[in-house]
Design an enzyme around this catalytic site. Structure first.
Site, mmCIF file in Angstrom:
data_model
loop_
_atom_site.group_PDB
_atom_site.id
_atom_site.type_symbol
_atom_site.label_atom_id
_atom_site.label_comp_id
_atom_site.label_asym_id
_atom_site.label_seq_id
_atom_site.Cartn_x
_atom_site.Cartn_y
_atom_site.Cartn_z
ATOM 1 N N ARG A 174 36.350 35.486 27.236
ATOM 2 C CA ARG A 174 35.783 36.685 27.872
ATOM 3 C C ARG A 174 36.440 37.938 27.316
ATOM 4 O O ARG A 174 37.372 37.876 26.514
ATOM 5 C CB ARG A 174 35.948 36.598 29.389
ATOM 6 C CG ARG A 174 37.385 36.684 29.875
ATOM 7 C CD ARG A 174 37.429 36.685 31.407
ATOM 8 N NE ARG A 174 38.774 36.654 31.911
ATOM 9 C CZ ARG A 174 39.223 35.786 32.817
ATOM 10 N NH1 ARG A 174 38.413 34.845 33.294
ATOM 11 N NH2 ARG A 174 40.451 35.845 33.236
ATOM 12 N N GLU A 222 38.782 39.721 27.577
ATOM 13 C CA GLU A 222 40.145 39.824 28.077
ATOM 14 C C GLU A 222 41.049 39.326 26.949
ATOM 15 O O GLU A 222 41.491 40.109 26.140
ATOM 16 C CB GLU A 222 40.304 39.013 29.371
ATOM 17 C CG GLU A 222 41.655 39.252 30.002
ATOM 18 C CD GLU A 222 41.661 39.100 31.528
ATOM 19 O OE1 GLU A 222 40.651 38.737 32.124
ATOM 20 O OE2 GLU A 222 42.732 39.376 32.115
ATOM 21 N N TRP A 263 55.545 37.931 36.130
ATOM 22 C CA TRP A 263 54.913 38.271 34.851
ATOM 23 C C TRP A 263 55.986 38.853 33.926
ATOM 24 O O TRP A 263 56.314 38.270 32.902
ATOM 25 C CB TRP A 263 53.750 39.253 35.082
ATOM 26 C CG TRP A 263 52.464 38.536 35.349
ATOM 27 C CD1 TRP A 263 51.406 38.420 34.491
ATOM 28 C CD2 TRP A 263 52.092 37.787 36.524
ATOM 29 N NE1 TRP A 263 50.421 37.651 35.049
ATOM 30 C CE2 TRP A 263 50.799 37.259 36.289
ATOM 31 C CE3 TRP A 263 52.717 37.507 37.726
ATOM 32 C CZ2 TRP A 263 50.140 36.471 37.231
ATOM 33 C CZ3 TRP A 263 52.056 36.722 38.664
ATOM 34 C CH2 TRP A 263 50.790 36.214 38.419
ATOM 35 N N GLU A 294 40.579 27.833 34.445
ATOM 36 C CA GLU A 294 41.296 28.864 35.194
ATOM 37 C C GLU A 294 41.412 28.492 36.665
ATOM 38 O O GLU A 294 42.398 28.779 37.321
ATOM 39 C CB GLU A 294 40.552 30.206 35.051
ATOM 40 C CG GLU A 294 41.262 31.377 35.673
ATOM 41 C CD GLU A 294 40.626 32.697 35.279
ATOM 42 O OE1 GLU A 294 39.468 32.693 34.780
ATOM 43 O OE2 GLU A 294 41.270 33.745 35.450
ATOM 44 N N HIS A 343 42.004 28.151 30.016
ATOM 45 C CA HIS A 343 43.062 29.000 30.553
ATOM 46 C C HIS A 343 44.275 28.098 30.746
ATOM 47 O O HIS A 343 44.307 27.307 31.679
ATOM 48 C CB HIS A 343 42.575 29.500 31.919
ATOM 49 C CG HIS A 343 42.759 30.943 32.145
ATOM 50 N ND1 HIS A 343 41.906 31.878 31.645
ATOM 51 C CD2 HIS A 343 43.701 31.636 32.844
ATOM 52 C CE1 HIS A 343 42.306 33.091 32.040
ATOM 53 N NE2 HIS A 343 43.403 32.950 32.758
HETATM 54 C C1 BGC Z 1 44.177 36.752 33.640
HETATM 55 C C2 BGC Z 1 45.312 35.908 34.115
HETATM 56 C C3 BGC Z 1 46.407 36.792 34.532
HETATM 57 C C4 BGC Z 1 45.882 37.531 35.729
HETATM 58 C C5 BGC Z 1 46.849 38.373 36.457
HETATM 59 C C6 BGC Z 1 43.724 37.587 34.775
HETATM 60 O O1 BGC Z 1 42.698 38.423 34.456
HETATM 61 O O2 BGC Z 1 43.159 36.032 33.083
HETATM 62 O O3 BGC Z 1 45.494 34.742 33.563
HETATM 63 O O4 BGC Z 1 47.656 36.244 34.696
HETATM 64 O O5 BGC Z 1 44.746 38.278 35.388
HETATM 65 O O6 BGC Z 1 46.541 38.301 37.719
#
Ligand code: BGC
Length: 866
Positions: free
Chosen positions: A468, A470, A529, A732, A753
């Site tokens: 996607r 992202e 993170w 995911e 994912h």
């Molecule tokens: C991503 C995740 C990421 C998350 C954070 C998403 O859009 O795909 O894997 O860690 O955002 O909340």
């Protein structure tokens, strides 16, 4: 002197065999012994390095058993210079091996580039045609080339050819770095490509990560102003060294490098795909005969990015996947199924009338009516457009990649033959180091899905997903998966590179971002993170014994901990906007998550400081950890010793990070975690932060059977549930698609994912029992503590460590007995921890009553009573 039967193999410098283009003052050497003798080991080594026959380093005999991370300690290395090195070792009998030889070559080191950055003459905005650059040059007929090296890079993506031939199989060079500050250059050996007389160097350049839509994440910022910069540019320097010692340097510069945007790649973008018009091909454009009078002179452009050497392996195609079926859901549309979800591109052969337009869209799934499912792609168009020139075509896109299992083909003349297409998955070419097999075919498929997930998402940086709009370097996902990922593949070079991007992506306060490389210091300091910055280097140390990575990033990691200390209230933090992301209706508070990760980072820093000899810091971090732990207990643990928030993740973080105030409280937390799992009929409720710790912590806390029950669980939510629904990668969400309800929410529904694939570390580390020991990173001494659990009847686990292949393979025999076979590689020892009684063994020195013993190199078989 007796000659040792040991052979020295896998001689590497900075993790690679005979690398070219290393820019480190002290490159690090490693090797392995190949020796079948029980207890084989090295007692001393001697390493010599020379340049053009002149010695620059002789270590002399060093009485030392390590054969990894040995730092160069000779005369200063020179730029662009080939070095030869040779090595011999003494074995345990004092016998010497023969010399083994290898080489490495430096890159630019601190030398300045003579070449300039250049760009095309008609720089447009994004989605512009690729720029083709060409440079003619001559090799005088009286000269013989001894060595020719091309050093090249781009702010964009590029491919290079010489005299019409591609010079490498790298894909999407120069990769993705924090282009605000640095860009990697590549080095190509051109010795065999040059010819006497006229030669032509060709470079094609697309938008890449630097200025394609991915650089501003489509919707997340202004479409007009890409975050890294515009337009794309290249820089290249060709060094030709002749037999007589003379050299020529041909660098990119505006006066003689010609360029054109009139070629076939009409636009290329990582999200949106590629448009290729074969009618605009320029036959022979990268050959000396070509008439480039219609081309422009390229333009000088001033760029500030530092050019850095490439410490990670390049991205490459690693397979060719044949279609399993072709179907036509409606007239004019054909859908090809490759049977496997992946990141990569399609490759097809076509013969169609001039002007035929073939449009290929990519998707991971099909809709119920058989059409392509693209709703989860966000803004990514993920489309190849190919326009035929009437001649035979053999085409694959150059400057894009897609996440797909299916392609929808429109405009194809006639019915597609299965031989017309293949899919070519791409990935960072990290060496495979892990292998797994067991009696449960669903777990085997889960494991395969993890491997596919990693390959699809380790594309120069660790990304969240490949499909996607992202595909970013999400730090939380990276830290969740780093342990599993570094069993599966050798990720030493890969993380060396990415951690530099992570560090340079910090904001002014030293907070790490949620994605790296990052844009305009977007969203930083998010617990779970940002902590990738400490957790990932820690795993590089554990797996590869890499202390330099700890040293290099130490100051920044320390700053992050101090920032957290100074931005907390009584050491309680609240900074985790995603918290336990995608948990199953069992949210854990932001405060608990952030404070727990703050504590964990601090305790890792105490260990890291002491490993790299910063003893005072180690003491201070330890003290800080004790304080945070107190605050944590005061805030999140009741007088009864139980967690106030009774989620599985809260328990897991508390146990993993050692935050329970005392043994009693710890046992209560373990019991309440077990109770919660049982109340959910053996199901998990954890999200991204908790799931990686679930099975290992249960095993560590005396509940191995529960860990196996969760691992073997097939109903929702569980690791195997998506496998039962046909998953070929890690999804995911546990229910991204189900037979019963179809697709999950389309906004966040990636079918590739890797985060939940972190469970692979349980397969290696617990099922096989192969685990690093903290006091000595790099597996010179490691743990072997398998669990013969669950309903499995056998498991076979291999991890190719820095010292060689470790094997742990067990089989349940009749009558509750187990046969367990292990291989401990030369020059290493295993600390074996038995879960149960050893009945027989084929090695000296162990008594059957021992549950814990050391095993030197060798191959052994044990019979065990459960
Ligand atoms: C991503 C995740 C990421 C998350 C954070 C998403 O859009 O795909 O894997 O860690 O955002 O909340």
């Amino acid at each position: 002197m007796k000659i040792s039967p040991s052979k020295l193999i896998n001689l590497k410098v900075n993790y690679f065999i005979a690398p070219i283009g290393i820019d480190e003052e002290k490159p690090r050497f490693s090797w392995q012994m190949s020796d079948r003798r029980q207890g084989a080991k090295q007692t001393a080594y001697q390493l010599q390095v020379e340049a053009a026959g002149n010695p620059v380093w002789d270590s002399g005999w060093i009485e030392f058993g390590n054969s990894i991370q040995i730092a160069y300690d000779g005369k200063a290395l020179h730029p662009q210079t080939p070095y030869l090195w040779r090595l011999r070792v003494k074995d345990m009998d004092g016998s010497e091996t023969a010399w083994s030889k290898s080489s490495f070559e430096t890159g630019f080191m601190l030398r300045k580039w003579t070449a300039s950055w250049i760009q095309g003459t008609n720089p447009g905005t994004t989605l512009q045609p690729a720029t083709y650059f060409r440079k003619d040059f001559t090799i005088a007929s009286g000269l013989k080339v001894r060595r020719a090296r091309l050093y090249a890079s781009a702010l964009g993506a590029y491919m290079t050819s010489v005299n019409g031939k591609p010079v490498s199989d790298n894909v999407l060079s120069p990769g993705w770095t924090d282009f605000h500050s640095r860009v990697q250059y590549q080095v190509y050996e051109l010795d065999k490509f040059l010819q006497k007389g006229g030669n032509t160097l060709g470079i094609v350049m697309g938008d890449g990560w630097y200025c394609g839509a991915i650089s501003y994440w489509c919707t997340h910022s202004s479409k007009e102003r890409p975050h890294f910069g515009l337009p794309p540019a290249i820089r290249a320097e060709l060094l030709v060294e002749y037999e007589d010692g003379s050299t020529t340097v041909i660098g990119s510069e505006p006066t003689t490098w010609r360029c054109s945007q009139g070629g076939p790649i009409r636009s290329s973008d990582l999200y949106h795909g590629e448009i290729y018009d074969a009618n605009m091909e320029m036959p022979g454009w990268d050959s000396p005969e070509f008439n480039d009078s219609g081309w422009n002179l390229s333009q000088f452009t001033s760029r500030t990015q530092r050019l850095v050497w490439t410490s990670a392996p390049p991205i490459r195609r690693y397979a060719s996947i044949n279609p399993v079926s072709v179907n036509s859901p409606r007239a004019g549309v054909q859908i090809i199924d490759f049977g496997q979800n992946m990141a990569g591109r399609e490759h097809f052969k076509l013969k169609a009338p001039t002007g035929t337009k073939v449009i290929v869209r990519h998707g991971e799934m099909l809709n119920p009516d058989g059409s392509l499912y693209v709703k989860n792609l966000g803004e990514a168009k993920a489309t190849t457009t190919y326009i035929s020139n009437g001649r035979k075509a053999d085409y694959s896109p150059s400057f894009t990649t897609y996440g797909f299992q299916f392609i929808e083909v429109v405009g194809w003349p006639g019915i597609i033959n299965l031989n017309d297409f293949v899919a070519e998955p791409i990935s960072s070419d990290n060496e495979r180091t892990g292998f797994f097999d067991c009696s449960n075919s669903l777990i085997n498929r889960l494991y395969e899905n993890v491997i596919w997930g990693q390959r699809s998402n380790y594309i120069d940086i660790p990304t969240d997903c490949p499909q996607r709009s992202e595909r970013q370097g999400w730090t939380g996902d990276a830290q969740a998966f780093v342990d599993a990922g570094s069993y599966n593949f050798h990720t030493g070079g890969f993380f060396n590179k990415w951690l530099a991007d992570l560090e340079s992506s910090r904001n002014a306060y030293g907070e790490y971002p949620v994605i790296a490389p990052t844009f305009d210091k977007w969203s930083s300091g998010v617990s779970g993170w940002a902590d990738a910055a400490i957790i990932c280097p820690w795993h590089m140390y554990l797996k590869y014994g890499d202390k330099t990575i700890l040293e290099r990033h130490y100051a920044a990691m320390r700053q992050w901990i101090l920032f957290q200390r100074d931005n907390s209230v009584g050491l309680i933090r609240k900074a985790s906007e995603y918290a336990d992301w995608l948990n199953m209706d069992a949210p854990t508070s932001e405060e608990l998550v952030s404070t727990a990760f703050f504590a964990y980072g601090t305790s890792l820093m105490a260990r890291i400081a002491s490993i790299i000899g910063k003893d005072q810091d180690a003491v201070e971090f330890r003290e800080l950890f004790v304080e945070i732990k107190k605050a944590y207990a005061g805030h999140f643990i009741s007088d009864k010793g139980l967690l106030i928030e009774e989620t599985q993740t809260a328990a897991l973080l508390t146990l993993k990070f050692e935050l329970a105030p005392d043994e009693k409280s710890r046992s209560k937390i373990i019991e309440s975690l077990a109770e919660d799992i049982m109340n959910r009929e053996m199901h998990l409720s954890t999200g991204f932060l908790g799931t990686p710790y679930l099975a290992p912590i249960l095993a560590d806390c005396g509940k191995p059977e529960m860990a196996f029950a969760l691992l073997e669980q097939t109903s929702f939510p569980s690791w195997l549930y998506p496998v039962t629904q046909g998953a070929t990668t890690i999804w995911e969400r546990w229910n991204s698609w189900t037979h019963k309800d179809g697709f999950g929410p389309e906004g966040m529904n990636s079918f590739n994912h890797y985060a939940y694939g972190a469970v692979a570390d349980f397969l290696y580390g617990y099922l096989g029992g192969i685990r690093p020991l903290e006091e000595e990173g790099g597996f010179r001494r490691f743990l072997l503590a398998p669990i013969f659990g669950g309903t499995l009847s056998y498991a076979s686990v291999e991890y190719r460590s820095e010292y060689g292949a470790i094997l742990s393979s067990w089989k349940k025999l009749k009558g509750g007995r187990i046969s367990w076979e292990i291989v401990v590689p030369p020059n290493s020892t295993a600390l074996v921890k038995m879960p149960c009684f050893v009945l027989s063994y084929d090695m000296d020195g162990i008594k059957d009553s021992l549950m814990e013993f050391e095993v030197p190199a060798g191959k052994y078989r044990f019979k065990i009573e459960m």
